[in-house]
Design an enzyme around this catalytic site. Structure first.
Site, PDB file in Angstrom:
ATOM      1  N   GLU A 120     -70.434  68.715 -87.065  1.00  0.00           N
ATOM      2  CA  GLU A 120     -71.280  69.792 -87.596  1.00  0.00           C
ATOM      3  C   GLU A 120     -71.235  69.888 -89.120  1.00  0.00           C
ATOM      4  OE1 GLU A 120     -69.638  73.005 -85.210  1.00  0.00           O
ATOM      5  OE2 GLU A 120     -71.351  72.855 -83.847  1.00  0.00           O
TER       6      GLU A 120
HETATM    7  N1  IFG Z   1     -68.803  73.362 -81.626  1.00  0.00           N
HETATM    8  C1  IFG Z   1     -67.822  73.184 -82.701  1.00  0.00           C
HETATM    9  C2  IFG Z   1     -66.494  73.866 -82.503  1.00  0.00           C
HETATM   10  C3  IFG Z   1     -66.624  75.230 -81.815  1.00  0.00           C
HETATM   11  C4  IFG Z   1     -67.415  75.066 -80.538  1.00  0.00           C
HETATM   12  C5  IFG Z   1     -67.420  76.358 -79.742  1.00  0.00           C
HETATM   13  C6  IFG Z   1     -67.273  71.001 -81.760  1.00  0.00           C
HETATM   14  C7  IFG Z   1     -66.845  69.576 -81.981  1.00  0.00           C
HETATM   15  C8  IFG Z   1     -68.814  74.633 -80.889  1.00  0.00           C
HETATM   16  N2  IFG Z   1     -67.564  71.738 -82.858  1.00  0.00           N
HETATM   17  O1  IFG Z   1     -67.345  71.437 -80.631  1.00  0.00           O
HETATM   18  O2  IFG Z   1     -65.868  74.047 -83.764  1.00  0.00           O
HETATM   19  O3  IFG Z   1     -67.198  76.179 -82.678  1.00  0.00           O
HETATM   20  O4  IFG Z   1     -67.871  76.141 -78.425  1.00  0.00           O
END
Ligand code: IFG
Length: 519
Positions: free
Chosen positions: A327
């Site tokens: 992200e």
């Molecule tokens: N995605 C984010 C996490 C977390 C997650 C919550 C990943 C690799 C959503 N990154 O999953 O940091 O915020 O469900």
């Protein structure tokens, strides 16, 4: 009728019934009826029973098994009241015998006859055999106060070994901080189901959780809060080493994650120079993602990364350093790729292997890099094209921070609701078209903690879904079936209750056990 006859006709049968009712319900004397999770490769029953006695010992064939023997003693002694002395040498009748033997990695056999229980395998295999054996005993074995026996195990032979070598759980200690004792309990719980990797999310926007001596404000300032504005916290390097050692004694390998270049607000708040504009960011206590980035143009950034990775590598005996990479919406792709390439070189310079979320497959992966598939199957395939292995963490099946259903009091649902059956009914080797079992290093179940604040919260989300995911990592998929598994899972209820595990009593599972006193 004289008093004597009344005694025989009334008194003794009543006593007999009372005595029988106090007995620990003996496990079925048919080993194939044992409800072990993960399901062992093969179980052969011989229809009799072994009984653990006050005179029993735990005998080890090799001094290197001392720690495992003491962990086994720590499980059995409080509930049986037996001393179960650990000795090296040759077993006698009634003993538990741990025998170090080389064979397949993590494989073990348990041979049970009326006189002895022998667990044979390599060191981790014997520890996994101990986890199986504790499930062959009545659930009361998990009590921490003396329970009435008898402590019987059905006789026969269990032969077992894992399907995947990497069977992990990820605990996000950055969104909400969890202290050493909570993480130790978490290690106890995941190793009970033969998970052998603990991936700790040590840094994120909301918190930096590991002391870095060359950049002290990361922990003292970056670790001073958490989601919701609580006091946060961090592990000193001494705390971290204590966790690494505790995990290692349970054959769990620690994988530390420093998420970058995104998810770095805590670091950016701690050191102004890490920001492109030279201004320190405010600490962040919300749950948005994708807004932060290290300054990939500045050399100080790579000195920072090198210092962090060096200090972390020195206290991490395991093979992997997780570099995050997810992200990074605030990092242009033409800066993200060279950044990830340089960070990979730093990790390999300290003789560690790179692990990263699936976005890192857009960079030029170094040898032995592992891509953790969570969101984009195309990234996983890009990784395989570069010769990387894939660690399977599909959010829609393994993200235990997802609500069970719309009524769950904790969790998110951006990846969907994940009931117990949903988290079990899938196969890593057929989840992604063109991704085969040979491409897969293993499986890992992440617990992100935006909405998770206490150990009870952790247990509510992880039980009962984690044991099923552990079975997916251990048991061959052609031996797995939800209709059969859910019955075995249902029979774990008493064990969960005795261990005071705050599990979610999902309606998808036929629970059996002590009725919970409502209220
Ligand atoms: N995605 C984010 C996490 C977390 C997650 C919550 C990943 C690799 C959503 N990154 O999953 O940091 O915020 O469900």
């Amino acid at each position: 009728m004289n008093l004597d006859r009344i005694k025989w006709l009334v008194f003794f049968p009543v006593i007999g019934l009372f005595w029988a009712s106090c007995q620990t319900p003996s496990v079925p004397m048919d080993l194939t009826e044992a409800n072990v999770i993960p399901l062992p490769t093969s179980v052969e029953a011989t229809g009799s029973s072994f009984e653990l006695m006050a005179e029993s010992h735990i005998v080890i064939s090799d001094g290197s098994l001392q720690s495992t023997a003491e962990i086994l003693q720590g499980i059995l002694k409080p509930s049986t009241g037996y001393s179960l002395e650990v000795v090296t040498g040759i077993p006698s009748d009634g003993d538990i015998y741990l025998v170090l033997e080389q064979g397949d990695a993590e494989a073990y056999t348990i041979s049970i006859n009326e006189d002895q229980v022998a667990i044979k395998g390599d060191a981790p295999g014997i520890f996994w055999g101990v986890q199986t054996m504790r499930q062959l005993l009545p659930p009361q074995i998990e009590a921490r106060t003396v329970q009435p026996g008898p402590w019987r195990i059905a006789t026969g032979t269990i032969t077992d070994k894992p399907t995947y070598t990497y069977r992990g759980s990820m605990l996000d200690v950055a969104r909400h901080f969890f202290g050493v004792d909570d993480v130790k309990r978490y290690i106890d719980l995941i190793s009970m189901y033969k998970l052998n990797y603990l991936h700790l999310g040590l840094s994120n926007d909301q918190g930096w959780r590991i002391e870095i001596k060359s950049w002290p404000r990361l922990a003292t300032h970056g670790g001073s809060t958490e989601v919701g504005g609580g006091e946060g916290g961090y592990y000193t390097q001494e705390d971290y080493v204590e966790l690494v050692d505790y995990a290692a004694d349970r054959f769990v390998t620690m994988v530390p994650e420093i998420d970058m270049p995104g998810h770095t607000n805590a670091a950016l708040a701690s050191y102004a120079e890490l920001n492109c504009d030279g201004k320190a960011r405010d600490l962040y206590t919300g749950i948005e993602v994708g807004f932060s980035t290290l300054c990939t143009d500045k050399e100080v950034t790579y000195r920072f990364v090198d210092d962090v990775i060096r200090e972390l590598s020195l206290i991490t005996p395991g093979p992997y350093i997780h570099i995050g990479g997810d992200e990074s919406h605030a990092t242009p792709i033409d800066k993200y790729i060279p950044f990830v390439n340089r960070v990979q070189q730093i990790v390999t310079s300290y003789n560690k292997k790179v692990l990263g979320w699936d976005e890192i497959a857009n960079a030029d992966l170094v040898k032995d890099a592992v891509v953790q598939y969570w969101d984009r199957a195309d990234n996983a395939l890009k990784g395989v094209e570069q010769g990387a292995k894939v660690l399977m963490s599909p959010a829609s099946r393994t993200y235990l921070d997802m609500q069970y259903d719309s009524t769950s009091p904790l969790g998110l649902h951006w990846a969907g609701y994940i009931e117990v059956d949903t988290s079990y009914i899938w196969d890593p080797a057929s989840m992604v078209e063109a991704l085969d079992q040979d491409d897969i290093l293993g499986i890992e179940t992440p617990l992100w903690t935006e909405t998770i604040e206490t150990m009870d919260d952790i247990e509510y989300m992880v039980f009962p879904r984690m044991p099923g995911i552990a079975e997916i990592g251990w048991t061959p998929s052609d031996q797995r079936d939800w209709e059969e598994y859910k019955v075995r899972l249902g029979k774990q209820k008493e064990r969960f209750q005795i261990m005071e595990i705050n599990f979610y009593e999902s309606a998808t599972v036929p629970w059996e056990g002590i009725e919970k006193v409502k209220g």
